[in-house]
Design a protein around this motif. Structure first.
Motif, PDB file in Angstrom:
ATOM      1  N   LEU A  70       0.804  -1.218   0.000  1.00 24.53           N
ATOM      2  CA  LEU A  70       0.000   0.000   0.000  1.00 24.53           C
ATOM      3  C   LEU A  70       0.837   1.268   0.000  1.00 24.53           C
ATOM      4  O   LEU A  70       0.323   2.356  -0.288  1.00 24.53           O
ATOM      5  N   LEU A  71       2.125   1.151   0.324  1.00 24.85           N
ATOM      6  CA  LEU A  71       2.964   2.328   0.527  1.00 24.85           C
ATOM      7  C   LEU A  71       3.732   2.748  -0.719  1.00 24.85           C
ATOM      8  O   LEU A  71       4.572   3.652  -0.656  1.00 24.85           O
ATOM      9  N   THR A  72       3.462   2.104  -1.851  1.00 23.12           N
ATOM     10  CA  THR A  72       3.973   2.530  -3.153  1.00 23.12           C
ATOM     11  C   THR A  72       2.799   2.614  -4.110  1.00 23.12           C
ATOM     12  O   THR A  72       1.906   1.758  -4.069  1.00 23.12           O
ATOM     13  N   GLY A  73       2.773   3.637  -4.953  1.00 19.62           N
ATOM     14  CA  GLY A  73       1.677   3.800  -5.891  1.00 19.62           C
ATOM     15  C   GLY A  73       1.456   2.564  -6.739  1.00 19.62           C
ATOM     16  O   GLY A  73       2.386   1.804  -7.041  1.00 19.62           O
ATOM     17  N   ALA A  74       0.201   2.360  -7.151  1.00 18.44           N
ATOM     18  CA  ALA A  74      -0.129   1.252  -8.038  1.00 18.44           C
ATOM     19  C   ALA A  74       0.107   1.608  -9.495  1.00 18.44           C
ATOM     20  O   ALA A  74       0.274   0.732 -10.333  1.00 18.44           O
ATOM     21  N   SER A  75       0.107   2.910  -9.796  1.00 14.91           N
ATOM     22  CA  SER A  75       0.346   3.386 -11.159  1.00 14.91           C
ATOM     23  C   SER A  75       0.922   4.785 -11.044  1.00 14.91           C
ATOM     24  O   SER A  75       1.312   5.229  -9.951  1.00 14.91           O
ATOM     25  N   THR A  76       0.951   5.504 -12.152  1.00  9.20           N
ATOM     26  CA  THR A  76       1.523   6.844 -12.115  1.00  9.20           C
ATOM     27  C   THR A  76       0.760   7.765 -11.183  1.00  9.20           C
ATOM     28  O   THR A  76       1.351   8.568 -10.460  1.00  9.20           O
ATOM     29  N   PHE A  77      -0.569   7.655 -11.166  1.00  9.39           N
ATOM     30  CA  PHE A  77      -1.363   8.591 -10.380  1.00  9.39           C
ATOM     31  C   PHE A  77      -2.406   7.902  -9.504  1.00  9.39           C
ATOM     32  O   PHE A  77      -3.397   8.525  -9.125  1.00  9.39           O
ATOM     33  N   THR A  78      -2.217   6.636  -9.168  1.00 11.63           N
ATOM     34  CA  THR A  78      -3.137   5.963  -8.256  1.00 11.63           C
ATOM     35  C   THR A  78      -2.358   5.185  -7.204  1.00 11.63           C
ATOM     36  O   THR A  78      -1.214   4.779  -7.425  1.00 11.63           O
ATOM     37  N   THR A  79      -3.012   4.976  -6.056  1.00  8.12           N
ATOM     38  CA  THR A  79      -2.454   4.106  -5.030  1.00  8.12           C
ATOM     39  C   THR A  79      -3.147   2.752  -5.089  1.00  8.12           C
ATOM     40  O   THR A  79      -4.159   2.575  -5.772  1.00  8.12           O
ATOM     41  N   ALA A  80      -2.612   1.798  -4.356  1.00  9.39           N
ATOM     42  CA  ALA A  80      -3.141   0.431  -4.397  1.00  9.39           C
ATOM     43  C   ALA A  80      -4.416   0.321  -3.565  1.00  9.39           C
ATOM     44  O   ALA A  80      -4.580   0.993  -2.544  1.00  9.39           O
ATOM     45  N   ALA A  81      -5.301  -0.545  -4.015  1.00 12.75           N
ATOM     46  CA  ALA A  81      -6.512  -0.877  -3.263  1.00 12.75           C
ATOM     47  C   ALA A  81      -6.251  -2.118  -2.409  1.00 12.75           C
ATOM     48  O   ALA A  81      -5.327  -2.889  -2.678  1.00 12.75           O
ATOM     49  N   GLU A  82      -7.083  -2.312  -1.392  1.00 12.07           N
ATOM     50  CA  GLU A  82      -7.016  -3.505  -0.549  1.00 12.07           C
ATOM     51  C   GLU A  82      -8.446  -3.891  -0.176  1.00 12.07           C
ATOM     52  O   GLU A  82      -9.042  -3.334   0.737  1.00 12.07           O
ATOM     53  N   GLU A  83      -8.971  -4.859  -0.929  1.00  5.89           N
ATOM     54  CA  GLU A  83     -10.380  -5.226  -0.792  1.00  5.89           C
ATOM     55  C   GLU A  83     -10.709  -5.729   0.608  1.00  5.89           C
ATOM     56  O   GLU A  83     -11.813  -5.499   1.131  1.00  5.89           O
ATOM     57  N   SER A  84      -9.752  -6.385   1.269  1.00  3.10           N
ATOM     58  CA  SER A  84     -10.050  -7.006   2.557  1.00  3.10           C
ATOM     59  C   SER A  84     -10.436  -6.002   3.642  1.00  3.10           C
ATOM     60  O   SER A  84     -11.101  -6.354   4.615  1.00  3.10           O
ATOM     61  N   ILE A  85     -10.038  -4.752   3.487  1.00  5.55           N
ATOM     62  CA  ILE A  85     -10.394  -3.724   4.479  1.00  5.55           C
ATOM     63  C   ILE A  85     -11.263  -2.623   3.860  1.00  5.55           C
ATOM     64  O   ILE A  85     -11.470  -1.566   4.476  1.00  5.55           O
ATOM     65  N   GLY A  86     -11.746  -2.846   2.656  1.00  6.92           N
ATOM     66  CA  GLY A  86     -12.619  -1.866   2.024  1.00  6.92           C
ATOM     67  C   GLY A  86     -11.909  -0.639   1.510  1.00  6.92           C
ATOM     68  O   GLY A  86     -12.505   0.441   1.385  1.00  6.92           O
ATOM     69  N   LEU A  87     -10.619  -0.790   1.197  1.00  8.89           N
ATOM     70  CA  LEU A  87      -9.829   0.334   0.690  1.00  8.89           C
ATOM     71  C   LEU A  87      -9.848   0.340  -0.824  1.00  8.89           C
ATOM     72  O   LEU A  87      -9.426  -0.635  -1.459  1.00  8.89           O
ATOM     73  N   GLY A  88     -10.324   1.433  -1.412  1.00 10.87           N
ATOM     74  CA  GLY A  88     -10.246   1.602  -2.851  1.00 10.87           C
ATOM     75  C   GLY A  88      -8.994   2.360  -3.239  1.00 10.87           C
ATOM     76  O   GLY A  88      -8.226   2.817  -2.386  1.00 10.87           O
ATOM     77  N   ASP A 140       5.831   8.650   3.853  1.00 11.40           N
ATOM     78  CA  ASP A 140       4.765   7.662   4.018  1.00 11.40           C
ATOM     79  C   ASP A 140       4.420   6.918   2.734  1.00 11.40           C
ATOM     80  O   ASP A 140       4.042   5.754   2.782  1.00 11.40           O
ATOM     81  N   LEU A 141       4.533   7.604   1.597  1.00 13.97           N
ATOM     82  CA  LEU A 141       4.067   7.023   0.337  1.00 13.97           C
ATOM     83  C   LEU A 141       5.059   7.333  -0.767  1.00 13.97           C
ATOM     84  O   LEU A 141       5.424   8.497  -0.974  1.00 13.97           O
ATOM     85  N   VAL A 142       5.489   6.303  -1.484  1.00 13.19           N
ATOM     86  CA  VAL A 142       6.375   6.454  -2.636  1.00 13.19           C
ATOM     87  C   VAL A 142       5.522   6.562  -3.898  1.00 13.19           C
ATOM     88  O   VAL A 142       4.664   5.718  -4.151  1.00 13.19           O
ATOM     89  N   MET A 143       5.780   7.588  -4.693  1.00 10.03           N
ATOM     90  CA  MET A 143       5.104   7.740  -5.975  1.00 10.03           C
ATOM     91  C   MET A 143       6.152   7.962  -7.055  1.00 10.03           C
ATOM     92  O   MET A 143       7.196   8.551  -6.802  1.00 10.03           O
ATOM     93  N   PRO A 144       5.861   7.491  -8.309  1.00 12.56           N
ATOM     94  CA  PRO A 144       4.706   6.696  -8.697  1.00 12.56           C
ATOM     95  C   PRO A 144       4.995   5.214  -8.492  1.00 12.56           C
ATOM     96  O   PRO A 144       6.007   4.837  -7.911  1.00 12.56           O
ATOM     97  N   GLY A 145       4.132   4.388  -9.021  1.00  7.33           N
ATOM     98  CA  GLY A 145       4.321   2.941  -8.998  1.00  7.33           C
ATOM     99  C   GLY A 145       3.800   2.357 -10.293  1.00  7.33           C
ATOM    100  O   GLY A 145       3.373   3.089 -11.184  1.00  7.33           O
ATOM    101  N   PRO A 146       3.805   1.068 -10.432  1.00  5.79           N
ATOM    102  CA  PRO A 146       4.371   0.110  -9.470  1.00  5.79           C
ATOM    103  C   PRO A 146       5.905   0.143  -9.516  1.00  5.79           C
ATOM    104  O   PRO A 146       6.490   0.850 -10.320  1.00  5.79           O
TER     105      PRO A 146
END
Length: 807
Positions: free
Chosen positions: A13-31, A233-239
């Motif tokens: 969760l602490l690195t972006g999922a793409s250039t301008f989005t962060t990762a989701a985590e369905e198990s805790i309801g995080l989009g 706290d957060l590295v951007m971008p990702g992955p």
């Protein structure tokens, strides 16, 4: 929620999922959290140039209003634009200071003063976040220049760091609680911003008790352990990026405590909850005005016009009379620069030139004359100059092809630009980019190419073939002590890619087509067509002839996105090309001369005493021409006040150099930047002081007196002929020899002609303190000194002896 996640899930969760989005985590309801560049418009996730969005006036123009209510409205407008694209966080405002007027990115930042910057930023943040869109203060910290920006080390003493460069962040955090902050590329005193425990952890999260998230600038993070432990706290971008498996291993090895990881995740989840990406997802059903709607356009005209600034107005030549004949002169009149370059660029539905805006006014007698050349790079294509040959709609059709020649994707853009970024979900490697358009121009044109690759351009009967190579950064082969530099990509292929321009003759309907082979990706590519720039002798001769025939000559000069840009600093404040010669020639031939300065930042004006009026208009956004026309003819008063001191000549600022030596950029001037340095005699008197602006009326200040230790009341009388807005500025000149004069407060008031109003201005306590380096704490100034009421320090109206609080 955090307790339910294993280490791998937390780190993911602490690195972006793409250039301008962060990762989701369905198990805790995080989009996913969706972020967008945003100082002058919400570009959204699409970097290809396809989506058209609203283009606002630039930051210095908005800040020149000195109006926190206006900045709140800007935040609200941007929030609407973000909601329309399902964006959660707008990456702004930029609140670095105007340390040196050479800074290339000054157009994105508010001012040279920390208090003004902080209070305006707080209003902007409140406007965004009251509508549920997160703000992101950037760039933390001492990030006031672009030269070697990925590798340079800002060397700044602790007192100056605290009193100037951290203060806008402190004020905005205290007054508006922005939900995120962005760490800069540069080092501060030898420590990378993304690893800076002193700034990120001790000051921001510790002393200021900041609960929000600190993210990296894009590709700024170089390490796992040092950055994770350094408050990022957060590295951007990702992955990808430096965290991932390396950070998991560091935690398992005991190099990074689990409590640190949990704190990073907690801050990310808090941001998600605030923007509606955690738990029940926000519904995006809001009706948002279109960028071309009448309401939006009227709003943008008002925003731009309010910050425009009357620098001189001899004989009250402004506002113009409707029955005067006008010769409108200059390349900036017909090709008005509406925005700066870099990550703040957007694709607007239109960019109204000053010629178009003035022509649209009924009853005006107007002659329009092009001016001297102002550009080295090809000009941005105006909407309607190039049309898709299949649809007839404005823009260019790009076709991306793979190595076997098959089509990967077709893009129909509203502009002439396409960008291929890290997050483009393409089926194959792009081996060639075809482009197809027809032009609506007639006569000599400049046909330009921008982007790394081997180009073939067909323009009517002419064909141009050439290679444009990747620019390289300065330094040791594109690397630095913290790892591979991204200067070649961010500063070259994306921010200022190579270019070429050729001149040919076309007629309306001429096909403009070709191919780019071996394009460098990520990269930005554009094919441009614009009226050919003229030689100076012919342009000046035509301009002086037209000026001699008119009642008033209005000459529009300025800079372009070549000077006002991310990734590169200026080398001079002189106008590009022969614009100074053009102004002087017109002034000698015309009955009356008005100069409109279409620039975001200070320029040198050797002709200032030769002309009758000077109106500074910044980079006014998509409705530029309508806003300038409204101010020139007085439909809206240009009531702006300068946010940056205009030096009289290159080098005449206490802080000047933006070029690191041996990687270090010394902030040797200490706190004496801008007006502080001029007032202290560390630089010659400027052409125009910070805070200067005449508006369209005249003012008297009467009966100024203290109402407390640091509050002043004054009767402000409008002795001119029209209702007008005044900005009453309060400065404090401490008796302490090591402390400069500083802005401590201001208050605006609108007064009818012939009337007056009592105005009280109180000093902000945060401007009446100094950093005690020996004790490592804030200490109050003695309170002894002068409180100064002024319209900029070049027009002081009252001086009052301050009364110390303990007197």
């Amino acid at each position: 929620m955090i307790a339910s996640l294993d280490l791998g899930s937390k780190v993911r969760l602490l690195t972006g999922a793409s250039t301008f989005t962060t990762a989701a985590e369905e198990s805790i309801g995080l989009g996913e959290i969706r972020l967008s560049d945003g100082p002058t418009g919400i570009r959204g996730l699409d970097s290809s140039g396809v989506r058209e969005v609203t283009l606002l006036p630039n930051a210095t123009l908005l800040a020149s209003s000195w109006d926190t209510r206006l900045l709140y409205d800007v935040g609200q407008l941007l929030a609407e634009e973000a909601l329309a694209q399902r964006i959660h966080v707008a990456l702004g405002p930029t609140i670095n200071l105007h340390r040196s007027p050479l800074g290339g990115r000054l157009f994105e930042a508010y001012s040279e003063d920390p208090l003004l910057t902080g209070l305006l930023a707080a209003a902007y943040v409140r406007g965004l976040q009251d509508a549920g869109i997160g703000a992101c203060l950037k760039h933390l910290v001492a990030n006031e220049s672009e030269t070697e920006r990925h590798t340079m080390n800002s060397v700044v003493d602790e007192a100056t760091l605290r009193e100037l460069y951290l203060t806008p962040f402190e004020v905005a955090i205290a007054d508006a609680d922005p939900w995120s902050v962005m760490d800069a590329y540069n080092d501060v005193n030898g420590v990378a911003s993304t690893e800076n425990v002193h700034v990120n952890t001790e000051i921001v999260k510790g002393e200021w008790n900041y609960s929000g998230l600190i993210m990296s600038d894009w590709l700024a993070t170089r390490t796992a352990v040092a950055a994770a432990n350094g408050g990022l706290d957060l590295v951007m971008p990702g992955p990808g990026g430096p965290w991932g498996e390396a950070l998991i291993a560091a935690v398992e090895a005991g190099e990074v405590p689990m409590s640190v990881i949990d704190d990073h995740v907690r801050r990310l989840l808090l941001l998600a909850a605030r923007v509606g990406a955690l738990g029940e997802q926000r519904l995006y059903d809001m009706e948002v005005p279109a960028p071309t709607s009448i309401g939006r356009r009227d709003q943008l005209v008002q925003l731009a016009a309010t910050g425009m600034t009357v620098l001189t107005n001899r004989g009250s030549i402004l506002p113009l009379e409707p029955d005067q004949s006008v010769a409108l002169i200059g390349r900036h009149a017909v090709d008005t620069v509406c925005m700066g370059g870099g990550s703040s660029e957007v694709s607007p539905p239109h960019q109204v030139s000053i010629a178009e805006g003035m022509t649209a006014l009924p009853g005006t007698s107007l002659t329009v004359v092009d001016g001297v050349a102002v550009r080295t790079r090809p000009a941005t294509v105006r909407r309607g100059v190039l049309l898709d040959p299949e649809t007839g709609e404005p823009g260019v059709r790009f076709v991306l092809r793979s190595t076997d020649g098959s089509e990967i994707e077709e893009r129909r853009t509203g502009s002439a630009v396409t960008t291929i970024g890290w997050d483009d979900d393409l089926d194959a490697e792009v081996a060639a980019i075809e482009f197809h358009a027809v032009t609506t121009l007639d006569g000599p044109v400049d046909v330009g190419a921008i982007g790394v690759g081997d180009w073939t351009i067909h323009a009517g009967d002419d064909t141009f073939d050439y290679a444009l190579d990747q620019p390289h950064s300065d330094g040791d082969g594109g690397t630095d002590r913290r790892g591979p530099s991204m200067q070649d990509i961010l500063g070259g292929a994306l921010q200022q890619p190579p270019f070429r321009r050729d001149t040919t003759v076309v007629s309306s309907g001429t096909a403009i087509s070709g191919v780019i082979r071996r394009p460098m990706t990520p990269g930005r590519f554009a094919v441009t067509v614009a009226p050919a720039q003229r030689n100076s002798e012919d342009a000046i001769a035509e301009a002086t002839s037209a000026a001699a025939e008119a009642d008033v000559a209005v000459v529009v000069v300025g800079t372009t996105e070549e000077q006002e840009t991310e990734a590169f600093d200026k080398s001079t404040l002189h106008l590009p090309g022969d614009q100074d010669a053009l102004v002087s020639a017109v002034a000698s031939a015309a009955r009356k001369t008005v100069v409109v300065v279409n620039a975001a930042t200070p320029v040198i004006m050797p002709w200032r005493d030769e002309v009758d009026a000077i109106l500074w208009v910044g980079l006014p956004g998509q409705e530029a021409g309508h806003a300038v026309a409204a101010t020139l003819y007085g439909a809206v008063e240009p009531s702006g006040r300068l946010v940056t001191t205009f030096p009289a000549e290159d080098g005449q600022s206490a802080a000047w150099s933006v070029t690191p030596e041996g990687g270090d950029l010394e902030y040797a001037e200490g706190p004496y930047i801008g007006y502080r340095g001029h007032h202290a005699g560390r630089a010659p008197a400027p052409s125009f002081w910070f805070g200067h602006g005449l508006g369209y009326s005249s003012w008297e200040y009467r009966d100024a007196h203290l109402t407390g230790g640091s509050s002043v009341r004054v009767n402000v009388a409008n002795v001119g002929g029209r209702t007008s807005r005044e900005v009453v500025q309060l400065y404090f000149a401490p008796v302490e020899r090591d402390q400069p004069v500083r802005l401590v407060g201001w208050q605006d008031v609108t007064v009818a002609a012939g009337s007056s109003a009592d105005v009280e201005v109180s000093a902000d306590p945060r401007a009446l303190r100094r950093w005690d380096t020996s004790a490592s704490r804030w200490a109050p100034l003695s309170g002894r000194g002068q409180l100064i009421l002024a319209r900029g320090l070049g027009d002081v109206r009252a001086r009052l002896e301050a009364v110390p609080a303990d007197a």
